[in-house]
Design a protein around this motif. Structure first.
Motif, mmCIF file in Angstrom:
data_model
loop_
_atom_site.group_PDB
_atom_site.id
_atom_site.type_symbol
_atom_site.label_atom_id
_atom_site.label_comp_id
_atom_site.label_asym_id
_atom_site.label_seq_id
_atom_site.Cartn_x
_atom_site.Cartn_y
_atom_site.Cartn_z
ATOM 1 N N LYS A 55 9.429 11.494 3.352
ATOM 2 C CA LYS A 55 8.710 12.414 4.469
ATOM 3 C C LYS A 55 9.318 13.814 4.433
ATOM 4 N N ALA A 56 10.372 14.092 4.091
ATOM 5 C CA ALA A 56 11.123 15.362 4.160
ATOM 6 C C ALA A 56 10.509 16.283 2.607
ATOM 7 N N GLY A 57 9.926 15.473 1.982
ATOM 8 C CA GLY A 57 9.207 16.212 0.546
ATOM 9 C C GLY A 57 10.145 16.473 -0.271
ATOM 10 N N LEU A 58 11.286 15.801 -0.173
ATOM 11 C CA LEU A 58 12.527 15.484 -1.281
ATOM 12 C C LEU A 58 12.233 14.347 -2.248
ATOM 13 N N LEU A 59 11.202 14.467 -3.043
ATOM 14 C CA LEU A 59 10.953 13.323 -3.868
ATOM 15 C C LEU A 59 11.925 12.832 -5.128
ATOM 16 N N ASP A 60 12.321 13.864 -5.562
ATOM 17 C CA ASP A 60 13.578 13.464 -6.924
ATOM 18 C C ASP A 60 14.462 12.771 -5.969
ATOM 19 N N ASP A 61 15.051 13.320 -4.909
ATOM 20 C CA ASP A 61 16.301 12.637 -4.138
ATOM 21 C C ASP A 61 16.018 11.147 -3.709
ATOM 22 N N ALA A 62 14.370 11.072 -3.272
ATOM 23 C CA ALA A 62 13.728 9.670 -2.714
ATOM 24 C C ALA A 62 13.811 8.725 -4.131
ATOM 25 N N LEU A 63 13.588 9.209 -5.156
ATOM 26 C CA LEU A 63 13.466 8.522 -6.549
ATOM 27 C C LEU A 63 14.760 8.144 -6.738
ATOM 28 N N ALA A 64 15.847 8.981 -6.597
ATOM 29 C CA ALA A 64 17.229 8.459 -6.956
ATOM 30 C C ALA A 64 17.900 7.466 -6.013
ATOM 31 N N ARG A 65 17.522 7.456 -4.731
ATOM 32 C CA ARG A 65 17.804 6.326 -3.900
ATOM 33 C C ARG A 65 17.209 4.822 -4.022
ATOM 34 N N LEU A 66 15.912 4.992 -4.623
ATOM 35 C CA LEU A 66 15.232 3.883 -5.203
ATOM 36 C C LEU A 66 15.824 3.271 -6.490
ATOM 37 N N LYS A 67 16.231 4.132 -7.315
ATOM 38 C CA LYS A 67 16.982 3.575 -8.502
ATOM 39 C C LYS A 67 18.376 2.983 -8.006
ATOM 40 N N GLU A 68 19.091 3.379 -7.161
ATOM 41 C CA GLU A 68 20.282 2.862 -6.678
ATOM 42 C C GLU A 68 19.989 1.474 -6.009
ATOM 43 N N ALA A 69 18.937 1.532 -5.242
ATOM 44 C CA ALA A 69 18.366 0.336 -4.697
ATOM 45 C C ALA A 69 17.942 -0.791 -5.944
ATOM 46 N N GLN A 70 17.431 -0.422 -6.693
ATOM 47 C CA GLN A 70 17.077 -1.292 -8.029
ATOM 48 C C GLN A 70 18.207 -2.183 -8.404
ATOM 49 N N LYS A 71 19.338 -1.490 -8.607
ATOM 50 C CA LYS A 71 20.779 -2.041 -9.136
ATOM 51 C C LYS A 71 21.224 -2.929 -8.175
ATOM 52 N N GLY A 72 20.954 -2.513 -6.815
ATOM 53 C CA GLY A 72 21.627 -3.633 -5.843
ATOM 54 C C GLY A 72 20.803 -4.890 -5.486
ATOM 55 N N ALA A 73 19.535 -4.548 -5.915
ATOM 56 C CA ALA A 73 18.469 -5.738 -5.776
ATOM 57 C C ALA A 73 18.607 -6.521 -6.888
ATOM 58 N N GLU A 74 19.365 -6.328 -7.849
ATOM 59 C CA GLU A 74 19.540 -7.745 -9.086
ATOM 60 C C GLU A 74 20.093 -8.820 -8.461
ATOM 61 N N LEU A 75 20.783 -8.879 -7.230
ATOM 62 C CA LEU A 75 21.316 -9.993 -6.548
ATOM 63 C C LEU A 75 20.290 -10.593 -5.669
ATOM 64 N N LEU A 76 19.093 -9.888 -5.424
ATOM 65 C CA LEU A 76 18.129 -10.390 -4.445
ATOM 66 C C LEU A 76 17.100 -11.093 -5.123
ATOM 67 N N ASP A 77 15.928 -11.642 -4.549
ATOM 68 C CA ASP A 77 14.701 -12.386 -4.793
ATOM 69 C C ASP A 77 13.746 -11.488 -5.596
ATOM 70 N N ARG A 78 12.956 -12.069 -6.522
ATOM 71 C CA ARG A 78 12.133 -11.304 -7.238
ATOM 72 C C ARG A 78 11.197 -10.306 -6.679
ATOM 73 N N ASP A 79 10.566 -10.946 -5.453
ATOM 74 C CA ASP A 79 9.790 -10.136 -4.830
ATOM 75 C C ASP A 79 10.340 -8.827 -4.404
ATOM 76 N N THR A 80 11.488 -8.815 -3.940
ATOM 77 C CA THR A 80 12.148 -7.614 -3.379
ATOM 78 C C THR A 80 12.266 -6.488 -4.803
#
Length: 223
Positions: A62-87
């Motif tokens: 929302k703040a227009g910081l797309l590269d930083d937003a993508l970096a957070r998603l990549k971190e979330a992807q690593k954490g989501a390895e323990l979660l369900d496939r839908d997530t």
């Protein structure tokens, strides 16, 4: 999360006292419960981390910081390895959408910068031409044509500059310019060589060939 922690702590205390180990079946059951509690605690922790990172991603987007937003998603992807496939799939799809948007914006910015750069070169070429410096003007038009070979304004400016060079220079001056340009080219001084070659007779094939080679080397197209 507190329930899991309390269950694990209780079992650890019982285990440390040694009494519980004497009842093998009960001991095994409680060990399984402890492992399950620890597993659930790990999953709950991963869920909280992923939720936090996804919220931060939305705020950064929302703040227009797309590269930083993508970096957070990549971190979330690593954490989501323990979660369900839908997530996991949701995060991957969001990553792709965001990456596509970043690439699109970057491409638009590069096109705008290139257009601005070319317009600046054309304006400078016209100014030099009007000031009676066709050789320097020709350099600017050649710079444009190296980026956009079919640019009509640059092609027209190139023809005009070459005509002025022929009109203002003597045959001897053009021959001297070609000789100096060739010497500089052979010694690896490509930019000074180009600056001399634009003063040579543009109608001669050897001048055009050497000038084209110098320009390609300067543009990184040829070595």
């Amino acid at each position: 999360l507190g329930e899991y922690g309390a269950a694990v702590d209780l079992f650890n205390r019982e285990e440390s006292q040694g009494v519980i180990k004497k009842r093998q079946r009960l001991y095994q059951d409680l060990r399984l419960q402890r492992e399950n509690a620890e597993r659930q605690r790990t999953v709950r922790s991963a869920q909280e981390q992923v939720q936090r990172l996804r919220r931060e991603c939305d705020e950064l987007y929302k703040a227009g910081l797309l590269d930083d937003a993508l970096a957070r998603l990549k971190e979330a992807q690593k954490g989501a390895e323990l979660l369900d496939r839908d997530t996991q799939q949701q995060i991957l799809e969001r990553q792709k959408t965001l990456q596509d948007e970043i690439n699109s914006k970057r491409e638009q910015a590069e096109k705008a910068a290139k257009a601005q750069r070319i317009e600046g070169l054309l304006a400078e070429g016209r100014r030099l031409q009007q000031e009676g410096n066709p050789a320097a003007a020709l350099v600017r038009f050649l710079d444009v044509l190296s980026q956009e070979p079919r640019n009509a304004a640059a092609l027209q400016g190139k023809v005009g500059a070459e005509e002025r060079i022929l009109a203002l220079s003597t045959q001897q001056e053009m021959e001297d310019a070609f000789r100096k340009g060739q010497e500089l080219f052979d010694s690896g001084q490509f930019e000074p060589a180009r600056d001399q070659l634009v003063k040579a007779n543009p109608t001669k094939p050897e001048v055009r060939t050497l000038l084209e080679k110098a320009q390609k080397i300067l543009d990184g197209i040829e070595q």
